[in-house]
Design a protein around this motif. Structure first.
Motif, PDB file in Angstrom:
ATOM      1  N   CYS A 291      41.738  43.538  30.157  1.00  0.00           N
ATOM      2  CA  CYS A 291      41.591  43.129  31.572  1.00  0.00           C
ATOM      3  C   CYS A 291      42.003  44.247  32.522  1.00  0.00           C
ATOM      4  N   THR A 292      41.518  45.440  32.218  1.00  0.00           N
ATOM      5  CA  THR A 292      41.896  46.643  32.974  1.00  0.00           C
ATOM      6  C   THR A 292      41.604  46.518  34.463  1.00  0.00           C
ATOM      7  N   ASN A 293      40.477  45.924  34.795  1.00  0.00           N
ATOM      8  CA  ASN A 293      40.095  45.808  36.213  1.00  0.00           C
ATOM      9  C   ASN A 293      40.977  44.833  36.987  1.00  0.00           C
ATOM     10  N   LEU A 310      50.139  40.228  30.638  1.00  0.00           N
ATOM     11  CA  LEU A 310      49.941  38.792  30.843  1.00  0.00           C
ATOM     12  C   LEU A 310      49.391  38.518  32.242  1.00  0.00           C
ATOM     13  N   LEU A 311      49.970  39.176  33.257  1.00  0.00           N
ATOM     14  CA  LEU A 311      49.490  38.978  34.617  1.00  0.00           C
ATOM     15  C   LEU A 311      48.035  39.420  34.767  1.00  0.00           C
ATOM     16  N   SER A 312      47.657  40.493  34.092  1.00  0.00           N
ATOM     17  CA  SER A 312      46.268  40.965  34.145  1.00  0.00           C
ATOM     18  C   SER A 312      45.316  39.910  33.587  1.00  0.00           C
ATOM     19  N   LYS A 313      45.708  39.300  32.475  1.00  0.00           N
ATOM     20  CA  LYS A 313      44.855  38.274  31.852  1.00  0.00           C
ATOM     21  C   LYS A 313      44.782  37.018  32.721  1.00  0.00           C
ATOM     22  N   MET A 314      45.912  36.624  33.284  1.00  0.00           N
ATOM     23  CA  MET A 314      45.933  35.463  34.182  1.00  0.00           C
ATOM     24  C   MET A 314      45.077  35.734  35.425  1.00  0.00           C
ATOM     25  N   HIS A 315      45.165  36.955  35.885  1.00  0.00           N
ATOM     26  CA  HIS A 315      44.401  37.376  37.065  1.00  0.00           C
ATOM     27  C   HIS A 315      42.896  37.246  36.800  1.00  0.00           C
ATOM     28  N   LYS A 316      42.462  37.712  35.662  1.00  0.00           N
ATOM     29  CA  LYS A 316      41.031  37.622  35.334  1.00  0.00           C
ATOM     30  C   LYS A 316      40.608  36.156  35.156  1.00  0.00           C
ATOM     31  N   ASP A 365      32.651  45.318  33.537  1.00  0.00           N
ATOM     32  CA  ASP A 365      33.230  44.351  32.604  1.00  0.00           C
ATOM     33  C   ASP A 365      32.164  43.298  32.292  1.00  0.00           C
ATOM     34  N   THR A 366      32.003  42.977  31.032  1.00  0.00           N
ATOM     35  CA  THR A 366      31.016  41.943  30.663  1.00  0.00           C
ATOM     36  C   THR A 366      31.589  40.911  29.696  1.00  0.00           C
ATOM     37  N   ASN A 367      32.910  40.868  29.607  1.00  0.00           N
ATOM     38  CA  ASN A 367      33.534  39.897  28.716  1.00  0.00           C
ATOM     39  C   ASN A 367      33.842  38.620  29.494  1.00  0.00           C
ATOM     40  N   THR A 497      35.269  40.637  47.009  1.00  0.00           N
ATOM     41  CA  THR A 497      36.183  40.526  45.864  1.00  0.00           C
ATOM     42  C   THR A 497      35.458  40.805  44.553  1.00  0.00           C
ATOM     43  N   PHE A 498      34.326  40.170  44.335  1.00  0.00           N
ATOM     44  CA  PHE A 498      33.566  40.345  43.097  1.00  0.00           C
ATOM     45  C   PHE A 498      33.198  41.808  42.905  1.00  0.00           C
ATOM     46  N   GLU A 499      32.672  42.439  43.943  1.00  0.00           N
ATOM     47  CA  GLU A 499      32.228  43.832  43.825  1.00  0.00           C
ATOM     48  C   GLU A 499      33.390  44.765  43.483  1.00  0.00           C
ATOM     49  N   ARG A 500      34.550  44.538  44.075  1.00  0.00           N
ATOM     50  CA  ARG A 500      35.699  45.416  43.804  1.00  0.00           C
ATOM     51  C   ARG A 500      36.156  45.298  42.346  1.00  0.00           C
ATOM     52  N   TYR A 501      36.024  44.118  41.782  1.00  0.00           N
ATOM     53  CA  TYR A 501      36.437  43.925  40.393  1.00  0.00           C
ATOM     54  C   TYR A 501      35.423  44.495  39.391  1.00  0.00           C
TER      55      TYR A 501
END
Length: 660
Positions: A291-293, A310-316, A365-367, A497-501
């Motif tokens: 979840c690098t982005n 963990l925060l990165s995964k929750m964020h995604k 990202d495509t996961n 938001t979507f574009e930045r991610y």
């Protein structure tokens, strides 16, 4: 009520029913006459001081300090009163004592060798300062500001007359007795808080209390204790109001932003929102995804690798849920005209691209394990269960609900106050500078009517619990106010938001501002707005927040020859690299308008221990030749109306229409 004079006596008879009610409060000619004299006197007092603050974004330490030092007003009062009779170090210590009396006294007790002597000298200084700051108010108003424990004593000392030699022993005796009975510390704390209260009479918060910083809940706790306050909602306040009302799209946004800035203190510690279900969900579906982005933006924070991941995964996880919920809402509200924000179905996961406006872009990202190819906006069963738990947590947070009720009680989309128009973002405009029509509830509205209707919708979202249709529309409108293209508090064509991610090409990240921002230096635009809100263009100002002023690039907060003032200077630490300062505040006193720019605030601890104040510089925007008085203010208009009513009551008594 029509103004009464000797030539229209019939008005007394026409308003007899109201006057009978008024007579219960003033049952005699004497009591009504006394109140007229009192009110007439108040009209000639100097105008009280107003304090304007915007975009504090949870930075509670900086905000609390600015509130305590009144943007440097207390320090200026100390300089004015004591001049060269005190050394700079002594002035600094006195100021810090007033800001943080309890904590500073603890330090002084440890270091001061002759405490009784220090008490006596300090008490005289504080009394002198309190005399000056209370001089523009009536005794009655000052009395109401005094603490119960010391109200009589403080009132006696405030009314000390230096030329009354026969009373000097009396006043000296009071101070000595306070010290002798070991009540000096409590007295110093009380009088310091009285000074803090009296130095600023009215506080205006021009939006965005929430998000980014760690203590929005602490700020609202402080604001709820303030004696006189109003709030103009910002888009970051609106999204929290929507979350508290039960809007799932707003809830997802609130959680996402908190995770983006690694700021869970407000959610978890402040409001007791349980994020464990989200953490479990994120690990189940994104456990192997780095979840690098979605790596959190940390400012002066240290996270362990485990917490960071963990925060990165929750964020995604919450971001994908947000995009789904927003997609459902956009389809439900075609009048919002936001189909261009339906992006999940525009992705081609096989070749890792997305098509926007006829152009193809590579996805970062495509996961997306919870995304359905057939219906990308449909929540999975696990996601539905998760958002339901989160919604219940928001709805059942007693403190959050209390804070949001406070925002509703003290807030609005805009405020007219003493010839100033306060709003957070913008008034939507067309390219030619005319007011833009926006479709709300099947009605096209613009200017003042638009803001009035949006205020109504915002209130329906929270308070219309039995009218499900109006409540749902209101909740959807709160989300629209957060990120919609014609939202006055957002003021941009899209929230990217979507574009930045997911897209590297930064041209897709651009958020085009409303046309209002192209006209902020146009005096004629300001005049049109003043007329729309029935304000005098010659004496009025627009006071704005929302878009930080990039001071380091030479941008000025003073627009349109002083008719428009932007007071967002970067309280939020995330904005300070862009602005070059740490916030603006505005002071409006009886002499005119003062704009203060603030440097960064180190910490409350350093302020207490070392006397470190916020370095501030003040610019005089307007200075009146004749000092403004209460009669020149909105309160003055109310008082004149009260005097008019009381004069009619006197006539009714004298003519026997009402019995004393």
């Amino acid at each position: 009520m029509t103004i009464y004079d000797e030539n229209n006596l019939h008005i007394v008879s026409d308003n007899l029913r109201y006057l009978k009610l008024l007579s219960k409060q003033y049952p005699t000619i004497s009591s009504a006459s006394t109140e007229i004299v009192n009110l007439q006197g108040i009209l000639n007092l100097p105008k009280s001081t107003e304090h304007f603050i915007s975009d504090v974004h949870g930075e509670y330490e900086s905000f609390t300090h600015v509130l305590k030092n009144a943007s440097g007003v207390i320090k200026r009062k100390i300089n004015d009163i004591f001049g060269n009779s005190l050394r700079e170090e002594e002035k600094k210590k006195l100021a810090t004592l007033i800001y943080y009396p309890e904590q500073k006294l603890d330090l002084i007790k440890q270091s001061e060798t002759n405490l009784d002597d220090w008490y006596k000298i300090t008490l005289y200084k504080l009394i002198k300062l309190c005399q000056i700051v209370s001089s523009k108010y009536t005794r009655s108003k000052v009395r109401k500001a005094l603490p119960n424990d010391f109200s009589y004593i403080i009132e006696e000392l405030l009314n000390e007359q230096a030329d009354r030699v026969d009373k000097q022993e009396y006043y000296n005796s009071i101070i000595q007795t306070i010290i002798d009975i070991d009540r000096a510390s409590e007295f110093i704390i009380s009088i310091s808080k009285v000074i803090q209260r009296l130095v600023v009479d009215r506080l205006h918060i021009v939006g965005d209390i929430y998000d980014r910083g760690p203590g929005a809940d602490i700020i609202i706790d402080a604001l709820s204790k303030h004696h006189s306050i109003d709030i103009q909602w910002g888009n970051h306040d609106i999204v929290w109001m929507g979350a508290a009302a039960g809007s799932e799209a707003c809830i997802a946004n609130v959680i996402r932003i908190s995770l983006r800035y690694a700021n869970l203190a407000t959610l978890e510690d402040g409001y007791g929102i349980n994020l464990l279900p989200l953490a479990t969900f994120a690990m189940d579906f994104y456990g192997d995804d780095p979840c690098t982005n979605f790596a959190p933006r940390t400012i002066e924070k240290t996270l362990s690798d485990t917490d960071f991941n963990l925060l990165s995964k929750m964020h995604k996880a919450i971001s994908i849920i947000q995009f789904k919920l927003e997609g459902q809402l956009i389809k439900r509200r075609s009048e919002f005209e936001m189909d261009n924000r339906l992006l999940l179905d525009k992705m081609n996961l096989e070749d890792k691209t997305i098509k926007l406006n006829g152009k193809s872009y590579k996805l970062r990202d495509t996961n997306f394990p919870t995304l359905s190819k057939e219906n990308p906006y449909k929540l999975t069963e696990r996601e539905e269960c998760l958002i339901k738990k989160l919604r219940n947590s928001f709805l059942n947070s007693e403190k959050l609900q209390r804070h949001v009720r406070f925002l509703y009680n003290k807030g609005n989309m805009y405020l007219l106050y003493n010839s100033n128009l306060l709003f957070h973002g913008c008034i939507p405009l067309n390219k030619d500078g005319s007011f833009k029509e926006v479709l709300i509830c099947n009605e096209k509205l613009k200017g003042k009517a638009l803001l009035d209707k949006l205020t109504e919708c915002a209130r329906e979202a929270y308070f219309f619990k039995k009218d499900a249709k109006s409540k749902l529309y209101g909740m959807d409108m709160l989300w629209y106010l957060w990120c919609g293209p014609n939202s006055p508090v957002f003021g941009k064509a899209k929230m990217a938001t979507f574009e930045r991610y997911f897209i590297n090409d930064k041209s897709t990240h651009k958020e085009i501002k409303d046309n209002y921002y192209n006209f902020r230096d146009d005096e004629n635009m300001c005049i049109r707005i003043f007329k729309e809100f029935n304000l005098d263009p010659e004496t009025s100002h627009i006071i704005n927040g929302h878009i930080p002023v990039k001071t380091k690039n030479g941008e000025s907060p003073i627009k349109a020859k002083g008719k428009l003032l932007v007071i967002d200077g970067g309280f939020c630490k995330a904005y300070q690299p862009q602005t070059g300062i740490a916030g603006y505040t505005l002071i409006y006193n009886s002499y005119g308008l003062l704009l203060t720019s603030h440097g960064p605030f180190e910490s409350t601890q350093k302020a207490i221990e070392e006397g470190n104040d916020i370095l501030s510089s003040t610019v005089i925007l307007e200075h009146v030749s004749k000092r403004k008085r209460v009669i020149d203010t909105d309160i003055g208009k109310e008082i004149k109306s009260q005097i008019n009513d009381l004069k009619m009551l006197l006539v009714a008594y004298r003519k026997g229409l009402i019995k004393k």
